[in-house]
Scaffold this active site. Structure first.
Site, PDB file in Angstrom:
ATOM      1  N   HIS A 268      45.536  53.732  35.785  1.00  0.00           N
ATOM      2  CA  HIS A 268      44.186  53.260  35.459  1.00  0.00           C
ATOM      3  C   HIS A 268      43.492  54.225  34.488  1.00  0.00           C
ATOM      4  CE1 HIS A 268      40.690  50.670  37.206  1.00  0.00           C
ATOM      5  NE2 HIS A 268      40.518  50.900  35.916  1.00  0.00           N
TER       6      HIS A 268
ATOM      7  N   ARG B 153      41.674  44.686  35.679  1.00  0.00           N
ATOM      8  CA  ARG B 153      41.562  44.878  37.126  1.00  0.00           C
ATOM      9  C   ARG B 153      42.839  44.381  37.791  1.00  0.00           C
ATOM     10  NH1 ARG B 153      38.220  47.750  35.810  1.00  0.00           N
ATOM     11  NH2 ARG B 153      36.021  47.915  36.417  1.00  0.00           N
TER      12      ARG B 153
ATOM     13  N   GLU C 266      44.035  50.184  44.680  1.00  0.00           N
ATOM     14  CA  GLU C 266      43.942  51.549  44.155  1.00  0.00           C
ATOM     15  C   GLU C 266      43.024  52.376  45.059  1.00  0.00           C
ATOM     16  OE1 GLU C 266      42.628  51.535  40.110  1.00  0.00           O
ATOM     17  OE2 GLU C 266      44.166  50.129  39.450  1.00  0.00           O
TER      18      GLU C 266
END
Length: 381
Positions: free
Chosen positions: A254, A208, A237
């Site tokens: 990601h 994360r 994000e």
């Protein structure tokens, strides 16, 4: 039974139609009124499940996410309403571990570190950290584990302290985002930790974005003795700070866990949860849907006959090379392609176990052993 599922779940209709009416929806399109008389809601991380979304859900019994993380689900609200929920914990563990392995292979081959002597500090020894440790054992690379919550539960593995981890050649992060007082992970890599990392070290974040203090990271990376950094995740994000990209070695949108096997396993876990809810025994497995292993044919070259880590690392990169994703990501952003679009339209990527090495000659015994321990199928004379 009435089921609504997010269309980005691979083969969801094939898995869920047997339970009754299963209807898909596009990410971002689900409205509260769409959940009237719905029994099961199956989502990925792009759908936020909270009180606002569920205010018309009059008979919802289960919310199942096909992702390992569940930050997008208000689990407290579901508990209050008596609605069960499940996640696909561990579904992408192998994919993320292989992403890190690709980083390490590139770092070794480019001279940024020597995997024969390096120690990898694995922060978080859950599903991903464990999968990574197994891969490192397969190629005889040393590592240390750091996971105070697991250590506190009596996990029998050996754990290192924080200072030992910060002294490792590589620090790779695999923790959930935890806020609060009980072993928080938010900003665990802060200015103080970054100040202890030098230019010979490699920092990888594939969990994360908020686990690293991004402001402190930018400041540290502008100093001459900064560590090498690889990021798959970012603050804010999909509206990330693109100025950071020029300061880091490798960057991806990601997608560390986005393999065919990882995504399909997420759907499989949702299916199994619905089976449990309905009292049925699961009949479908990944083998009913997954394609046959892809072949990688080796050329007759002396490098494959030697007892060396080099051919194994090159085999790893022949399956997945993070540099390809880094290049496409940077080009996409320069062309104005959105972060979310690149994630949604990510290429087909198989895991190591989805490949078979084909050689018309005998491989060195140690090379053969490493490839098999990595999960690859090998066919050689």
């Amino acid at each position: 039974m009435k089921i609504r599922f997010e269309n980005s779940m691979p083969l969801a209709a094939d898995y869920l139609n047997a339970f009754g009416t299963a209807e898909g929806f596009e990410s971002g399109s689900l409205m509260p009124e769409d959940l009237v008389d719905v029994d099961v809601l199956a989502v990925r991380s792009t759908t936020k499940v909270d009180a606002d979304l569920l205010n018309c859900a009059n008979r919802l019994a289960l919310v199942a996410t096909a992702t390992a993380g569940y930050n997008h689900i208000d689990t407290g609200y579901l508990k209050q309403q008596g609605i069960a929920w499940t996640s696909a914990a561990g579904c992408n563990a192998q994919a993320v571990a292989e992403y890190v392995l690709s980083v390490l292979a590139n770092a070794h081959l480019s001279g940024k570190l020597n995997l024969r002597t390096a120690t990898i500090g694995i922060v978080g020894a859950g599903n991903v950290g464990t999968a990574l440790s197994i891969l490192l054992d397969a190629i005889s690379v040393k590592y240390q584990l750091f996971d105070p919550p697991l250590e506190e539960t009596g996990d029998s593995r050996t754990f290192a302290d924080w200072q030992s981890i910060l002294s490792c050649d590589v620090i790779t992060l695999h923790v959930p985002l935890v806020k609060g007082d009980y072993f928080p992970t938010e900003n665990m890599i802060n200015a103080a930790a970054l100040s202890q990392l030098g230019k010979s070290q490699l920092l990888i974040n594939a969990c994360r974005g908020e686990v690293i203090d991004e402001s402190a990271l930018k400041t540290r990376l502008m100093q001459p003795d900064a560590p090498t950094v690889v990021l798959d995740v970012f603050y804010n994000e999909p509206n990330i700070d693109t100025d950071l990209l020029s300061l880091i070695w490798l960057a991806t949108p990601h997608i560390a866990g986005h393999t065919v096997e990882g995504k399909l396993l997420g759907t499989q876990r949702v299916y199994e949860s619905v089976c449990e809810l309905s009292g049925k025994t699961p009949e479908l497995t990944l083998d009913d849907f997954i394609a046959s292993p892809q072949a990688i044919t080796l050329q007759d070259n002396d490098k494959w006959l030697s007892c060396s880590l080099l051919p194994v690392l090159k085999a790893i990169l022949s399956v997945y090379d993070i540099r390809d994703d880094d290049r496409h990501f940077r080009k996409g952003l320069s062309d104005g392609v959105a972060f979310t679009h690149m994630r949604k339209n990510y290429r087909v990527r198989r895991e190591l176990a989805g490949h078979q090495i084909v050689a018309g000659f005998s491989l060195h015994a140690e090379t053969l052993d490493m490839l098999k321990k990595l999960g690859m199928r090998v066919h050689s004379v």
